[in-house]
Design a protein around this motif. Structure first.
Motif, PDB file in Angstrom:
ATOM      1  N   HIS A   1       0.833  -1.208   0.000  1.00  0.00           N
ATOM      2  CA  HIS A   1       0.000   0.000   0.000  1.00  0.00           C
ATOM      3  C   HIS A   1       0.869   1.259   0.000  1.00  0.00           C
ATOM      4  O   HIS A   1       0.450   2.298  -0.538  1.00  0.00           O
TER       5      HIS A   1
ATOM      6  N   GLY B   1       2.001   3.137  -3.485  1.00  0.00           N
ATOM      7  CA  GLY B   1       1.198   4.096  -4.232  1.00  0.00           C
ATOM      8  C   GLY B   1      -0.199   3.599  -4.532  1.00  0.00           C
ATOM      9  O   GLY B   1      -0.619   2.526  -4.099  1.00  0.00           O
ATOM     10  N   ASP B   2      -0.913   4.393  -5.328  1.00  0.00           N
ATOM     11  CA  ASP B   2      -2.328   4.114  -5.584  1.00  0.00           C
ATOM     12  C   ASP B   2      -2.550   2.937  -6.526  1.00  0.00           C
ATOM     13  O   ASP B   2      -3.652   2.372  -6.553  1.00  0.00           O
ATOM     14  N   GLU B   3      -1.560   2.583  -7.344  1.00  0.00           N
ATOM     15  CA  GLU B   3      -1.769   1.496  -8.311  1.00  0.00           C
ATOM     16  C   GLU B   3      -2.165   0.215  -7.589  1.00  0.00           C
ATOM     17  O   GLU B   3      -3.146  -0.447  -7.962  1.00  0.00           O
TER      18      GLU B   3
ATOM     19  N   THR C   1      -3.179  -0.132  -4.377  1.00  0.00           N
ATOM     20  CA  THR C   1      -4.355   0.054  -3.531  1.00  0.00           C
ATOM     21  C   THR C   1      -5.646   0.004  -4.334  1.00  0.00           C
ATOM     22  O   THR C   1      -6.644  -0.602  -3.911  1.00  0.00           O
ATOM     23  N   SER C   2      -5.660   0.613  -5.507  1.00  0.00           N
ATOM     24  CA  SER C   2      -6.881   0.605  -6.313  1.00  0.00           C
ATOM     25  C   SER C   2      -7.229  -0.800  -6.776  1.00  0.00           C
ATOM     26  O   SER C   2      -8.415  -1.179  -6.826  1.00  0.00           O
TER      27      SER C   2
END
Length: 296
Positions: free
Chosen positions: A213, A216-218, A220-221
């Motif tokens: 996590h 970055g957001d990649e 997590t999304s």
């Protein structure tokens, strides 16, 4: 029809109880009193422990253990089966077998005692897989061993995190080569979620998720999609700086004696002359190209 189903179920239970009786008697016969911490007591009519001795050492009633060994229809608990397994010195595989014969869901497989020396044999396996990439990882996706082709093709090398999921998201060299990165990312995260769901309280998985996590957001999304997939085969398209496009299929394999390890073998697909390209990359001519001095 219903009567036939019940008849078959009753027959299966009877066979299982018969196997339970034979299994427990055979395991009891191989444990000597000395091995169980008991005085020898002189000559015995039969080898091994007596039923009463197993019951005392396991902390269960003598009559209850006798009924268990006779295959009677009695209720059993995992705690009691574990105690019997300890007294009879059952291996992990034998313990699981006892659970099945007793009608309980077996515990998760564990590495057998003494199986650690299998790593040398597994290293020989992935080295024999050359010129195709292969590696072995533990339950947390940490890379344990990889062959030369995995280094050349997949950019596995010292200096990375040596964790297959973390490197997938953070290693710029691998990402620059992976044409199918976005499609494979969704599959990888879904497979990771399936692995985590089998060990919800495992601190090792929780630590890995915290690190992922933080990338970055990649990640997590993708994680928030709640997708779950079993480990299996994945088509990977790579753009290698020396030979161009490669198409390989990775296959994840488990070894029953080492359930903590997963073998990942990459097989060339009949596209873009991949097999010949992989063979050339493993040749002395390609090695002289100083692979890691090539950008990307």
């Amino acid at each position: 029809m219903a009567g036939q189903v019940e008849e078959r179920a009753d027959g299966a239970k009877a066979r299982r109880r018969s196997e339970l009786r034979d299994f427990l008697m055979s395991r009891r016969a191989r444990v000597t009193p000395a091995e169980a911490g008991l005085p020898d007591g002189g000559r015995r009519r039969t080898p091994g422990l007596r039923r009463e001795e197993v019951a005392v050492l396991a902390g269960v009633g003598a009559s209850w253990y006798q009924w268990l060994e006779q295959g009677r229809n009695i209720s059993v608990s995992p705690q009691v089966l574990d105690a019997v397994s300890r007294v009879l010195k059952l291996s992990g595989t034998e313990r699981r077998h006892l659970y099945v014969l007793a009608g309980l869901n077996p515990p998760a497989p564990r590495a057998e005692e003494g199986a650690a020396d299998m790593c040398e044999g597994l290293r020989r396996l992935i080295d024999t897989w050359m010129p195709y990439p292969a590696h072995i990882m533990d339950r947390y996706y940490n890379c344990v061993i990889y062959n030369d082709a995995a280094a050349t093709v997949l950019a596995m090398r010292p200096g990375t995190t040596q964790n297959c999921v973390l490197d997938f998201f953070t290693d710029p060299m691998y990402r620059s080569r992976s044409v199918s990165w976005r499609e494979n990312a969704a599959t990888l995260v879904a497979q990771l979620r399936a692995a985590c769901s089998e060990h919800p309280e495992d601190e090792g998985f929780q630590e890995l998720l915290t690190r992922l996590h933080a990338t970055g957001d990649e990640f997590t999304s993708l994680w928030e999609r709640q997708d779950i997939r079993p480990a299996g085969q994945v088509h990977k398209e790579l753009d290698h700086p020396l030979v161009g496009i490669l198409h390989v299929e990775s296959t994840a394999l488990k070894v029953p004696a080492r359930p903590d390890l997963t073998i990942v073998l990459h097989t060339p697909l009949p596209l873009a002359d991949t097999a010949a390209k992989l063979a050339w990359l493993a040749s002395p001519e390609a090695r002289r190209g100083a692979m890691y001095r090539v950008a990307g």
